[in-house]
Design a protein around this motif. Structure first.
Motif, mmCIF file in Angstrom:
data_model
loop_
_atom_site.group_PDB
_atom_site.id
_atom_site.type_symbol
_atom_site.label_atom_id
_atom_site.label_comp_id
_atom_site.label_asym_id
_atom_site.label_seq_id
_atom_site.Cartn_x
_atom_site.Cartn_y
_atom_site.Cartn_z
ATOM 1 N N TRP A 67 -4.193 -1.455 5.020
ATOM 2 C CA TRP A 67 -5.137 -0.589 5.748
ATOM 3 C C TRP A 67 -4.416 0.259 6.802
ATOM 4 O O TRP A 67 -4.730 1.436 6.978
ATOM 5 C CB TRP A 67 -6.228 -1.441 6.402
ATOM 6 N N ASP A 68 -3.479 -0.362 7.502
ATOM 7 C CA ASP A 68 -2.723 0.408 8.498
ATOM 8 C C ASP A 68 -2.050 1.604 7.831
ATOM 9 O O ASP A 68 -2.090 2.724 8.342
ATOM 10 C CB ASP A 68 -1.634 -0.463 9.150
ATOM 11 N N LEU B 226 -4.540 4.345 6.898
ATOM 12 C CA LEU B 226 -5.044 5.092 8.060
ATOM 13 C C LEU B 226 -3.951 5.963 8.657
ATOM 14 O O LEU B 226 -4.206 7.101 9.062
ATOM 15 C CB LEU B 226 -5.604 4.119 9.097
ATOM 16 N N GLY C 169 -3.727 8.997 6.896
ATOM 17 C CA GLY C 169 -4.936 9.824 6.951
ATOM 18 C C GLY C 169 -5.687 9.863 5.631
ATOM 19 O O GLY C 169 -6.371 10.838 5.313
ATOM 20 N N PHE C 170 -5.612 8.791 4.856
ATOM 21 C CA PHE C 170 -6.274 8.778 3.544
ATOM 22 C C PHE C 170 -7.786 8.619 3.713
ATOM 23 O O PHE C 170 -8.256 7.828 4.521
ATOM 24 C CB PHE C 170 -5.709 7.641 2.683
ATOM 25 N N ASN C 171 -8.544 9.364 2.900
ATOM 26 C CA ASN C 171 -10.001 9.364 3.024
ATOM 27 C C ASN C 171 -10.652 8.581 1.882
ATOM 28 O O ASN C 171 -9.966 7.924 1.097
ATOM 29 C CB ASN C 171 -10.524 10.804 3.106
#
Lengths: 369, 369
Positions: free
Chosen positions: B92-93, B96, B99-101
């Motif tokens: 997850w880090d 994020l 900048g993945f959506n």
């Protein structure tokens, strides 16, 4: 929506096929076994609450749980800053230590933070167990307890980790609002105003005239505000459970608001406060695009202020602070910034064509006011 | 199932309505863009693998990703002991930070541990994003990559935290088995044998005669074993995605096996090794209940041994060590211990009526042998 003596049905339903569930709204529901018993998956029940709510309502809730159940309780610390993985892990630890199986039921007793974390804990415990929402703040009652969005914050963004996981029932005892601090009442009113802005101009007008009674905790007015808010939310969630389309409209003010919350550090501004300022930003940006006129902007400003909410972003936040956070918003797809704006009062839309230069200039000007 | 030149269709399907997906099986699939491109949700792609697999197959996989995609990679440490929340948080880090959506796609390149963690990371990132399974161990190819069970271990139990989250596609390049250590090949064969035991006596007979070729990495035999295993799994998952019924049969040997893994410390025994010993325990308990005869027990023993798998639990594990762990098994409901047993070879059932005293005595005797 001008006659608030009209009664709406007290058990709304969120219609999601096999996963449909009722929302019970009213006074004195908390200790009533008939409101909980039908929604338990089995004998094992864990009530999860926090240090602020436990002394007020934990015993009353437990009185509504039949003898013969295996009931455990877990009291967590309070506040948005606790909405992290580490806290959710404490819930899982407690469930495993108690030997709870897939047929257990979690009950979330508290505000939005408790509801979001307990829902997420239920979504992932043994790949999914039952849970019931018992929201005790206005914000949780009108928004976060309904619709199955669960999750926790990440240092890089709010609610970035989570799941769609629907509760078995939502139990809203309006008596719990009697102990709600005024600042939290205002935060909840932000989401109530949101429903008027995005979908019901009549409800917005009713709120405009009723706001003083709402802030005075007038029971009838609060019940009506909660019912109408939950009805709009239930309708939108039933149309679009996983936010592929219309559900995004519920995020009016949230993209700006999340940036404020993350920038200030979670818990410094209440979520509803950030949404209040964020909604005013969305209203003013909508006016910049020519969709609202100056009178409508001023009217929104008065309504939001009358709820006791901030109208401006923190003075130290510049356009770049906003834009860096907003790029991570879950609504964005590929490189486009998606915002919820208002075509008119009561009619929201998803908009991803705001020119970047205009957006940046607008935020900069708004922040410097 | 005695003529292994018969070809099964190479793209099986897991039929789950809108969430249906293909399983592609064959040599040389890894660098083929046609196998990946149709299943990407958008331009953002993160390949997650581990330190053992990256040097062997990461570049080959990336060759199958078109230019113009935004491709990131994350190489995690190897081993069952890493299947924890802390490792999932690293995924997850990375998402994020990049900048993945919500329209990103994760690709799990590796064995079951990578697949389970990446699937769980995908299930919870922004409340759910797309992922593709590219399993490189036999165990992952025949079992964990198919069916959408994702998750991590907890110190108190295996796979206790997770989600049902289906991949968009499963891509099985049988060439990857050429680099698989023999011990891991054996571990994968445990799950292959399981399919024969629970649902296909003909396949079990074929495995009995073909085992030496499978252990020699005969490509045709391995392909056939994988296809038949995936076909059985796909059929069962389509019937019962979230394990309300028949899907539990896939856990033959797993209740005993999970107890062994947790007791020894994750990673000391391979999952498939524990399942091998656990299946033999289930077979012998089935015989105690009068469902299998001594010849059938001896035959299972030979087949499991011929795959290079252990037939006994660790010498230091007593009945209480097993029972304490088994009480936490996800299949248990309320206070009943649910076990998967065999009515006959090729026909498994869920059984929750083994008398506790018999179970305890049986485990004690088995452990002391």
């Amino acid at each position: 929506m001008s006659d608030d003596s009209a009664t709406l049905p007290r058990a709304l339903e969120v219609s999601l096929g096999e996963r449909s569930y009722p929302i019970h709204i009213g006074p004195g529901l908390l200790g009533d076994p008939a409101r909980l018993t039908p929604f338990l998956a089995g004998r094992q029940v864990m009530v999860v609450t926090n240090t602020a709510v436990a002394p007020l309502y934990l015993e009353r809730l437990k009185a509504g749980l039949d003898d013969g159940l295996e009931v455990r309780e877990l009291v967590l610390p309070d506040g948005e800053a606790t909405k992290t993985f580490a806290t959710v892990e404490r819930i899982w630890d407690a469930l495993l230590e108690a030997g709870f199986n897939r047929r257990c039921t979690l009950i979330a007793l508290g505000g939005g933070v408790i509801g979001d974390m307990v829902g997420f804990a239920a979504a992932c415990y043994q790949r999914g167990v039952a849970f019931i929402q018992v929201p005790t703040t206005l914000l949780a009652q009108v928004d976060s307890s309904v619709g199955g969005k669960t999750g926790v914050n990440h240092p890089l963004g709010k609610n970035m980790i989570g799941a769609f996981w629907q509760p078995r029932a939502v139990l809203i005892d309006t008596d719990t609002l009697s102990t709600l601090p005024p600042r939290e009442l205002s935060a909840g009113l932000a989401e109530v105003i949101k429903y008027g802005l995005i979908r019901d101009a009549g409800f917005l007008a009713w709120l405009e005239e009723t706001m003083p009674r709402l802030r005075d905790l007038d029971a009838a007015a609060l019940t009506r505000a909660i019912e109408r808010s939950c009805a709009i939310k239930a309708e939108i969630v039933a149309e679009d459970e996983t936010e592929q389309g219309v559900r995004a409209l519920l995020n009016l003010g949230h993209t700006f608001g999340h940036a404020i919350e993350a920038h200030q550090g979670y818990g410094v501004w209440l979520h509803g406060e950030a949404v209040g300022a964020g909604m005013q930003m969305a209203v003013e940006l909508s006016a910049r695009l020519g969709w609202l006129d100056a009178d409508e902007v001023a009217r929104c400003r008065r309504i939001i202020a009358s709820a006791g909410l901030p109208l401006a972003a923190p003075a130290a936040m510049g356009a770049d602070d906003f834009l860096a956070r907003m790029r991570l918003d879950k609504k964005n797809l590929d490189s486009r910034m998606r915002l919820i704006l208002l075509r008119s009062l009561g009619d929201a839309c998803v908009h991803d064509e705001t020119p970047p230069a205009l957006l940046s200039e607008f935020i900069g000007a708004f922040a410097r006011r």
